[in-house]
Design a protein around this motif. Structure first.
Motif, PDB file in Angstrom:
ATOM      1  N   LEU A  65     -25.042 -20.450  38.129  1.00 21.98           N
ATOM      2  CA  LEU A  65     -26.293 -20.216  37.428  1.00 21.98           C
ATOM      3  C   LEU A  65     -26.777 -21.584  36.967  1.00 21.98           C
ATOM      4  O   LEU A  65     -26.124 -22.243  36.152  1.00 21.98           O
ATOM      5  CB  LEU A  65     -26.049 -19.290  36.233  1.00 21.98           C
ATOM      6  CG  LEU A  65     -27.264 -18.810  35.465  1.00 21.98           C
ATOM      7  CD1 LEU A  65     -26.993 -17.420  34.912  1.00 21.98           C
ATOM      8  CD2 LEU A  65     -27.640 -19.747  34.356  1.00 21.98           C
ATOM      9  N   ASN A  66     -27.892 -22.032  37.532  1.00 24.08           N
ATOM     10  CA  ASN A  66     -28.428 -23.357  37.234  1.00 24.08           C
ATOM     11  C   ASN A  66     -29.632 -23.226  36.311  1.00 24.08           C
ATOM     12  O   ASN A  66     -30.532 -22.438  36.572  1.00 24.08           O
ATOM     13  CB  ASN A  66     -28.828 -24.064  38.530  1.00 24.08           C
ATOM     14  CG  ASN A  66     -27.625 -24.343  39.406  1.00 24.08           C
ATOM     15  OD1 ASN A  66     -26.711 -25.049  39.006  1.00 24.08           O
ATOM     16  ND2 ASN A  66     -27.597 -23.771  40.588  1.00 24.08           N
ATOM     17  N   ARG A  99     -26.664 -10.263  40.545  1.00 23.34           N
ATOM     18  CA  ARG A  99     -27.000  -9.763  39.200  1.00 23.34           C
ATOM     19  C   ARG A  99     -25.734  -9.490  38.382  1.00 23.34           C
ATOM     20  O   ARG A  99     -25.689  -9.761  37.186  1.00 23.34           O
ATOM     21  CB  ARG A  99     -27.845  -8.489  39.291  1.00 23.34           C
ATOM     22  CG  ARG A  99     -29.179  -8.650  40.010  1.00 23.34           C
ATOM     23  CD  ARG A  99     -30.230  -9.550  39.351  1.00 23.34           C
ATOM     24  NE  ARG A  99     -29.965 -10.969  39.313  1.00 23.34           N
ATOM     25  CZ  ARG A  99     -30.194 -11.855  40.297  1.00 23.34           C
ATOM     26  NH1 ARG A  99     -30.705 -11.486  41.434  1.00 23.34           N
ATOM     27  NH2 ARG A  99     -29.925 -13.131  40.136  1.00 23.34           N
ATOM     28  N   GLU A 100     -24.708  -8.965  39.048  1.00 27.95           N
ATOM     29  CA  GLU A 100     -23.455  -8.679  38.349  1.00 27.95           C
ATOM     30  C   GLU A 100     -22.824  -9.958  37.819  1.00 27.95           C
ATOM     31  O   GLU A 100     -22.417 -10.038  36.652  1.00 27.95           O
ATOM     32  CB  GLU A 100     -22.483  -7.960  39.289  1.00 27.95           C
ATOM     33  CG  GLU A 100     -21.148  -7.656  38.659  1.00 27.95           C
ATOM     34  CD  GLU A 100     -20.193  -6.963  39.626  1.00 27.95           C
ATOM     35  OE1 GLU A 100     -18.995  -7.293  39.585  1.00 27.95           O
ATOM     36  OE2 GLU A 100     -20.646  -6.103  40.414  1.00 27.95           O
ATOM     37  N   MET A 101     -22.752 -10.986  38.665  1.00 24.41           N
ATOM     38  CA  MET A 101     -22.107 -12.227  38.243  1.00 24.41           C
ATOM     39  C   MET A 101     -22.968 -12.989  37.239  1.00 24.41           C
ATOM     40  O   MET A 101     -22.446 -13.628  36.318  1.00 24.41           O
ATOM     41  CB  MET A 101     -21.743 -13.071  39.460  1.00 24.41           C
ATOM     42  CG  MET A 101     -20.663 -12.390  40.298  1.00 24.41           C
ATOM     43  SD  MET A 101     -19.979 -13.424  41.586  1.00 24.41           S
ATOM     44  CE  MET A 101     -18.784 -14.370  40.629  1.00 24.41           C
ATOM     45  N   GLU A 102     -24.279 -12.921  37.386  1.00 27.39           N
ATOM     46  CA  GLU A 102     -25.163 -13.534  36.392  1.00 27.39           C
ATOM     47  C   GLU A 102     -24.932 -12.873  35.030  1.00 27.39           C
ATOM     48  O   GLU A 102     -24.843 -13.549  34.002  1.00 27.39           O
ATOM     49  CB  GLU A 102     -26.619 -13.389  36.808  1.00 27.39           C
ATOM     50  CG  GLU A 102     -27.597 -13.998  35.839  1.00 27.39           C
ATOM     51  CD  GLU A 102     -29.026 -13.818  36.291  1.00 27.39           C
ATOM     52  OE1 GLU A 102     -29.696 -12.901  35.772  1.00 27.39           O
ATOM     53  OE2 GLU A 102     -29.470 -14.584  37.165  1.00 27.39           O
ATOM     54  N   GLY A 103     -24.823 -11.555  35.029  1.00 27.90           N
ATOM     55  CA  GLY A 103     -24.553 -10.830  33.794  1.00 27.90           C
ATOM     56  C   GLY A 103     -23.218 -11.215  33.180  1.00 27.90           C
ATOM     57  O   GLY A 103     -23.089 -11.343  31.961  1.00 27.90           O
ATOM     58  N   LYS A 124     -33.866 -16.563  32.991  1.00 24.12           N
ATOM     59  CA  LYS A 124     -33.363 -15.960  34.222  1.00 24.12           C
ATOM     60  C   LYS A 124     -34.039 -14.611  34.474  1.00 24.12           C
ATOM     61  O   LYS A 124     -34.341 -14.266  35.600  1.00 24.12           O
ATOM     62  CB  LYS A 124     -31.840 -15.805  34.170  1.00 24.12           C
ATOM     63  CG  LYS A 124     -31.128 -17.130  34.266  1.00 24.12           C
ATOM     64  CD  LYS A 124     -31.508 -17.827  35.554  1.00 24.12           C
ATOM     65  CE  LYS A 124     -31.044 -19.229  35.625  1.00 24.12           C
ATOM     66  NZ  LYS A 124     -31.415 -19.885  36.888  1.00 24.12           N
ATOM     67  N   LYS A 125     -34.285 -13.846  33.428  1.00 20.91           N
ATOM     68  CA  LYS A 125     -34.964 -12.552  33.588  1.00 20.91           C
ATOM     69  C   LYS A 125     -36.368 -12.776  34.133  1.00 20.91           C
ATOM     70  O   LYS A 125     -36.825 -12.054  34.998  1.00 20.91           O
ATOM     71  CB  LYS A 125     -35.002 -11.825  32.249  1.00 20.91           C
ATOM     72  CG  LYS A 125     -35.460 -10.410  32.363  1.00 20.91           C
ATOM     73  CD  LYS A 125     -35.311  -9.692  31.039  1.00 20.91           C
ATOM     74  CE  LYS A 125     -35.585  -8.216  31.212  1.00 20.91           C
ATOM     75  NZ  LYS A 125     -35.384  -7.484  29.974  1.00 20.91           N
ATOM     76  N   GLU A 126     -37.046 -13.792  33.620  1.00 15.07           N
ATOM     77  CA  GLU A 126     -38.402 -14.089  34.083  1.00 15.07           C
ATOM     78  C   GLU A 126     -38.382 -14.495  35.549  1.00 15.07           C
ATOM     79  O   GLU A 126     -39.222 -14.066  36.342  1.00 15.07           O
ATOM     80  CB  GLU A 126     -38.998 -15.224  33.233  1.00 15.07           C
ATOM     81  CG  GLU A 126     -40.414 -15.585  33.610  1.00 15.07           C
ATOM     82  CD  GLU A 126     -41.420 -14.454  33.374  1.00 15.07           C
ATOM     83  OE1 GLU A 126     -42.411 -14.414  34.123  1.00 15.07           O
ATOM     84  OE2 GLU A 126     -41.199 -13.618  32.498  1.00 15.07           O
ATOM     85  N   LEU A 131     -36.987  -9.048  41.462  1.00 18.37           N
ATOM     86  CA  LEU A 131     -35.827  -8.547  42.211  1.00 18.37           C
ATOM     87  C   LEU A 131     -35.265  -7.278  41.584  1.00 18.37           C
ATOM     88  O   LEU A 131     -34.498  -6.568  42.211  1.00 18.37           O
ATOM     89  CB  LEU A 131     -34.731  -9.607  42.248  1.00 18.37           C
ATOM     90  CG  LEU A 131     -35.088 -10.903  42.963  1.00 18.37           C
ATOM     91  CD1 LEU A 131     -33.950 -11.903  42.785  1.00 18.37           C
ATOM     92  CD2 LEU A 131     -35.369 -10.671  44.437  1.00 18.37           C
ATOM     93  N   ILE A 132     -35.614  -7.022  40.341  1.00 12.80           N
ATOM     94  CA  ILE A 132     -35.020  -5.897  39.609  1.00 12.80           C
ATOM     95  C   ILE A 132     -35.778  -4.618  39.874  1.00 12.80           C
ATOM     96  O   ILE A 132     -36.935  -4.577  40.048  1.00 12.80           O
ATOM     97  CB  ILE A 132     -34.982  -6.219  38.102  1.00 12.80           C
ATOM     98  CG1 ILE A 132     -34.119  -7.455  37.883  1.00 12.80           C
ATOM     99  CG2 ILE A 132     -34.455  -5.041  37.313  1.00 12.80           C
ATOM    100  CD1 ILE A 132     -34.142  -7.987  36.467  1.00 12.80           C
TER     101      ILE A 132
END
Length: 132
Positions: A65-66, A99-103, A124-126, A131-132
């Protein structure tokens, strides 16, 4: 193949010399890996580089995650791509894994009290809202 971090060194040394590690230490002893290299140490390892890159690594996956908006996040299949040559971040078949690993990274940042976790999560949500 054990997922070991530098924070695990002190608890390991303490265990090897017979001293109980304080609960305040973040790391976990990897003495069992030293005695039996095929042993598993943990399911996921989190790391950070200069507060702008956060990584979650499992035996199968690595997710970076950058924070800088001009640097793309990365997802690698550690089994089929051990040299990390094929970034799967844009592959539609791997969005659930992303999404799982970002979470998991965001949960880790919250658990460890990162001062900017809410801003990181919002950015990140923005970036991923389509994609969600």
């Amino acid at each position: 193949q054990a997922l070991v971090s530098n924070i695990d060194v002190l608890p390991t040394i303490l265990e090897l010399v017979g001293v109980e590690a304080p609960e305040s230490l973040d790391g976990e002893s990897f003495q069992k890996v030293l005695r039996s290299p095929e042993s598993l140490h943990r399911d996921i390892l989190f790391t950070s580089v200069m507060g702008i890159n956060f990584t979650a690594t499992t035996r199968e996956w690595k997710y970076n995650l950058n924070i800088p908006p001009d640097v793309q996040d990365e997802l690698y299949d550690r089994i089929n791509d051990p040299d990390e040559m094929n970034n799967l971040i844009d592959d539609p078949d791997h969005q659930k894994q992303c999404r799982e690993m970002e979470g998991q990274i965001l949960d880790w940042l919250m658990k460890t009290g990162h001062p900017y976790v809410e801003e990181i999560a919002a950015s990140k949500k923005e970036l991923t809202k389509d994609l969600i």
